[in-house]
Design an enzyme around this catalytic site. Sequence first.
Site, short mmCIF file in Angstrom:
data_model
loop_
_atom_site.label_atom_id
_atom_site.label_comp_id
_atom_site.label_asym_id
_atom_site.label_seq_id
_atom_site.Cartn_x
_atom_site.Cartn_y
_atom_site.Cartn_z
N HIS A 297 -2.74 -6.93 2.02
CA HIS A 297 -4.05 -7.64 1.36
C HIS A 297 -3.54 -8.61 -0.58
O HIS A 297 -2.10 -8.31 -0.21
CB HIS A 297 -4.19 -6.19 0.86
CG HIS A 297 -5.03 -5.92 1.83
ND1 HIS A 297 -4.79 -5.14 3.04
CD2 HIS A 297 -6.37 -5.83 1.59
CE1 HIS A 297 -6.26 -4.64 3.63
NE2 HIS A 297 -7.37 -4.79 2.52
N LYS B 24 -3.56 -4.10 -4.78
CA LYS B 24 -4.17 -3.00 -3.53
C LYS B 24 -2.88 -1.97 -4.60
O LYS B 24 -1.83 -2.23 -3.89
CB LYS B 24 -3.71 -3.57 -2.66
CG LYS B 24 -4.65 -2.79 -1.20
CD LYS B 24 -4.93 -2.93 -0.54
CE LYS B 24 -5.49 -1.84 0.20
NZ LYS B 24 -6.52 -0.72 0.46
P1 NAD Z 1 -11.11 -1.75 -8.31
O1 NAD Z 1 -9.65 -1.12 -9.43
O2 NAD Z 1 -11.17 -3.56 -9.24
O3 NAD Z 1 -12.14 -1.51 -9.27
C1 NAD Z 1 -12.34 -0.51 -8.78
C2 NAD Z 1 -13.02 -0.08 -10.47
O4 NAD Z 1 -13.75 2.00 -10.83
C3 NAD Z 1 -12.58 -0.42 -11.87
O5 NAD Z 1 -13.96 -1.06 -12.61
C4 NAD Z 1 -12.62 1.31 -12.47
O6 NAD Z 1 -12.66 1.26 -13.69
C5 NAD Z 1 -13.49 1.78 -11.97
N1 NAD Z 1 -13.42 2.93 -12.20
C6 NAD Z 1 -12.77 4.61 -12.43
N2 NAD Z 1 -12.52 5.34 -12.66
C7 NAD Z 1 -13.68 5.61 -13.18
C8 NAD Z 1 -14.63 6.39 -13.07
N3 NAD Z 1 -14.35 7.61 -12.60
N4 NAD Z 1 -16.29 5.95 -13.00
C9 NAD Z 1 -16.99 4.41 -13.10
N5 NAD Z 1 -15.83 3.94 -12.54
C10 NAD Z 1 -14.47 3.98 -12.41
O7 NAD Z 1 -10.41 -1.85 -7.45
P2 NAD Z 1 -11.37 -2.98 -6.11
O8 NAD Z 1 -10.12 -3.62 -5.14
O9 NAD Z 1 -12.56 -2.84 -6.35
O10 NAD Z 1 -11.27 -1.12 -4.95
C11 NAD Z 1 -11.98 -0.29 -5.05
C12 NAD Z 1 -11.75 0.26 -3.54
O11 NAD Z 1 -12.20 0.34 -2.78
C13 NAD Z 1 -10.64 0.74 -3.32
O12 NAD Z 1 -10.20 2.17 -2.91
C14 NAD Z 1 -9.96 -0.16 -2.21
O13 NAD Z 1 -9.43 -0.29 -1.18
C15 NAD Z 1 -11.59 -0.25 -1.58
N6 NAD Z 1 -11.90 -1.27 -0.77
C16 NAD Z 1 -12.83 -0.90 0.28
C17 NAD Z 1 -13.40 -1.89 0.97
C18 NAD Z 1 -14.62 -1.81 2.19
O14 NAD Z 1 -15.10 -1.94 2.53
N7 NAD Z 1 -14.31 -0.46 2.45
C19 NAD Z 1 -13.08 -3.12 1.09
C20 NAD Z 1 -12.70 -3.62 -0.49
C21 NAD Z 1 -11.68 -3.09 -1.05
#
Ligand code: NAD
Length: 266
Positions: free
Chosen positions: A154, A158
């Site tokens: 990744h 991450k």
């Molecule tokens: P990222 O850090 O880019 O985004 C997370 C967002 O959440 C940020 O903008 C952050 O400011 C926000 N956030 C934090 N606390 C918050 C709160 N209290 N209220 C509202 N927003 C808040 O991360 P990302 O790459 O988008 O990944 C996020 C999660 O999704 C990770 O756990 C990742 O592993 C997961 N993910 C899952 C899949 C899937 O298909 N299930 C795919 C990609 C990523």
Amino acid sequence: MKIGIIGCAGRMGRMLVKAVHDTEGAELAGGTEAPGSAALGADPALLAGLNASGLKIGADAEALFKAADAVIDFTAPVVTVANAALAAKTGKVLVIGTTGLSAEQQKAVDDAASKAAIMQAANFSLGVNLLLGLTEQAASVLGPDYDIEIVEMHHRHKVDAPSGTALALGKAAAKGRNVNLDDVAQRVRDGHTGPRRVGDIGFATLRGGMVPGDHTVIFQADGERVELSHKASDRSGFAMGAVRAALWSAGKPAGKYDMRDVLGFS
Ligand code: NAD
């Protein structure tokens, strides 16, 4: 269906806003960001590269639950646990993509599913959900002479390892062998590890660049190797799958659902 996006300025959050826009029958109810985030007050549609929506990003998750039919959360475990409690309180659908939850955090989510429909998947892409089924089947057919190793790569940002998808693939392989993943998982190897234990399921984690998600399940025997691989070329498949899952959840009774329910694989 009115859909709210928690963490709508994040990498996945922006893709989710665009996926809601691109999906017939889905409408953006609004988005939230972390308290103190620079994105508060901005238009979530503009951040996603779309035309202005007139909506403003807020920090009040409960207000978003009330304004939406379903809420999608790809943020961080502690945030997701709080949102599971809000789903239970409001009875609204919650779609969870966040990975890296501890056993205790996962239990809190599972408990909330007694009061609301909660859809959770470590990976929302169609291809990975197919890979989960193929991995279970291969592990059951190939048996313990084939050493199972799961390799994932990744992007450099991450924060959890091994990825939620790698662990889900491990669970699928363990299920195919009728064993418990916790009893056979080798999540890291370092130093003088001794020889490989028969029946272990090993994990290897790579991090770098912008890679959205590569996963390979290796079945290595003495004379041959089988490899099952999936490579995501961008994040749009995860986002489209999550929106499709939200639409599928409309009107479903309280309970825990996953992407295999949506795709009819389970
Ligand atoms: P990222 O850090 O880019 O985004 C997370 C967002 O959440 C940020 O903008 C952050 O400011 C926000 N956030 C934090 N606390 C918050 C709160 N209290 N209220 C509202 N927003 C808040 O991360 P990302 O790459 O988008 O990944 C996020 C999660 O999704 C990770 O756990 C990742 O592993 C997961 N993910 C899952 C899949 C899937 O298909 N299930 C795919 C990609 C990523």
